[in-house]
Design an enzyme around this catalytic site. Sequence first.
Site, short mmCIF file in Angstrom:
data_model
loop_
_atom_site.label_atom_id
_atom_site.label_comp_id
_atom_site.label_asym_id
_atom_site.label_seq_id
_atom_site.Cartn_x
_atom_site.Cartn_y
_atom_site.Cartn_z
N ASP A 314 28.60 46.39 85.27
CA ASP A 314 27.82 46.29 86.50
C ASP A 314 27.56 47.73 86.94
OD1 ASP A 314 26.83 45.35 89.06
OD2 ASP A 314 28.77 45.96 89.87
N ASP A 507 32.79 44.42 89.88
CA ASP A 507 33.63 44.52 91.08
C ASP A 507 33.23 43.58 92.20
OD1 ASP A 507 32.28 46.68 93.48
OD2 ASP A 507 31.21 46.07 91.68
N ASP A 511 29.68 39.27 90.46
CA ASP A 511 30.14 39.52 89.08
C ASP A 511 31.12 38.45 88.59
OD1 ASP A 511 28.76 41.97 88.54
OD2 ASP A 511 30.15 42.98 89.89
#
Length: 614
Positions: A314, A507, A511
């Site tokens: 990410d 995080d 996600d």
Amino acid sequence: MKKQLMRIIIAVVIFIAALIINPYSFGLSLVLFIASYILVGGDVVLRAGRNILHGNVFDENFLMSIATIGAFAIGEYPEGVAVMLFYQVGELFQSYAVDKSRKSIASLMDIRPDYANVKRGDQLLQMDPDEVNVGEIIVIKAGERVPLDGKVLEGNSMLDTTALTGESVPREVSIGEGILSGCINLNGVLTVEVTKEYGESMVTKILDLVENASSKKSKSEQFITKFARYYTPIVVIIAALLAIIPPIVIEGASFSDWVYRALTFLVVSCPCALVISIPLSFFGGIGGASKRGILVKGSNYLEALAKAEIVVFDKTGTLTKGVFNVQEIHPVNMSKEALLELTAYAESYSTHPISLSLKRAYGQEIDNDRITDVQEFAGHGVAAVIDGKEVKAGNFRLMEKLNIPYFNGEVAGTVVHVAIDNRYAGYILIADEVKMDAAQAIRELKDSRIRKTVMLTGDTQSVGLKVGKELGLDKVYTELLPGDKVEKLEEIFTLKSAKGKLAYVGDGINDAPVLARADIGIAMGGLGSDAAIEAADIVIMNDEPSKIVTAIKISKNTLKIAQQNAVFAIGIKVAVLILSAFGLATMWEAVFADVGVTVLAVLNSFRALEVKGL
């Protein structure tokens, strides 16, 4: 362990006395051999008996008992005692190794806070952390451990975060910043508002993760468990056949000779080295990782990480800090300082992250007397009169709404356009900052033979491509919604080999589905969302991407040690089993093949705890 060691020492003294007396007094030496055997092996025989009554016949206790009692039955008293003595020495080494591994993980238990100083009225009450509610005010004095997650209301101090992150450098906290339970307050007094209950706090989650880590076995451990279950009865049957059939079919064969060979075969066949050292290697790896601020939820994930081929990231909060900061100021017919000041004043009443970043960049006290007629245009920006000047600040839509020509070039970040008295005054570029060690992490991942590094982000194409180029990522996918990320991950899965693994690092709440779908989900635990930490298999406590490389090195090192132990133990055992079947190995060789291999494998497993250089 001390009692076990004392018992072994006393048994050794009696055993040596029996060996010295044996040539002169057989009766007395036999009594001493039996006494030594009972002292050192009595508990093994009792355990074997109890296990047989409970239906668990074929274990190492049974093998040791039948082999040593058999040795006594055919008159090989010294060898019978010696086998049990060496077996107990191996058990002592195993106990020491497990204890050392447990202590390395149990040191984490020191992060558990004993109490919280709760402020109620003018009183400061000392309470159990699990009795404190969200929203209550606690006071943390110098030298005390932070009992609950919270937000600093008063004071500033340095925090020792070693127990959480593995980092020795203290972290400074001040008013408005969040702090995590388990840290130690080093100097100032902090007044903190509790934001999470004790059961939801970081310290509780860490302890739960570590305590439950050993319940999820790696494929290597599962194989060894199954192997021992089928292997042990097979070797007992072979030993029985070895003792009975040759004396019947081979002319002149001695029954006692073949029983001795069968007993030697049994001693060698004990799978202690495998059963002990493989799980111990993974246990040590998990303990070593926790020292470096990497929490692994099970040895199966540690083993899988060693086979990672693709690492998908990410962007915001993972490779970047997730905090907007002013990157560039481009004024028109005025100074940068003047443009920033007027923009910060215009945005001063807003709590939007972009507004906060402008005020942070300005860095001075806002004088509210200078501001009048504040207006907010939803989804567009703000307007205010500052020192008699009409200042409008916002996105390109605001400029188009006001029919003001503006800069329309391609930039990587969020642009705040500013107009003063309806004339364009310039723009300020605000963007997320790349983490200091992110580029290093990508480089080291490629050096670790990771075939592909990919980034999935919901951010714009210009921002995503800029970050991807800066970090040297192989592929970047931008403008993705949470559902799009899962679809894109399914595509990336097709790029790995059949045995390879895909790791996803994230995080945020968005996600969580991708972390759960990946072969190995890695969450940033310092500032990451609870949903991400819950869905992940591995948690990086200090949010540093470079720790992913450390985790991969630890996993590869652990797997290598476990494989060394398996190959060494099986190789030596097979060789000595063949020798014992042909009568070329005595019980002394059998003792080495069993206990000696166990001790060497256990000592090798210790290396999994050493992670300083990784």
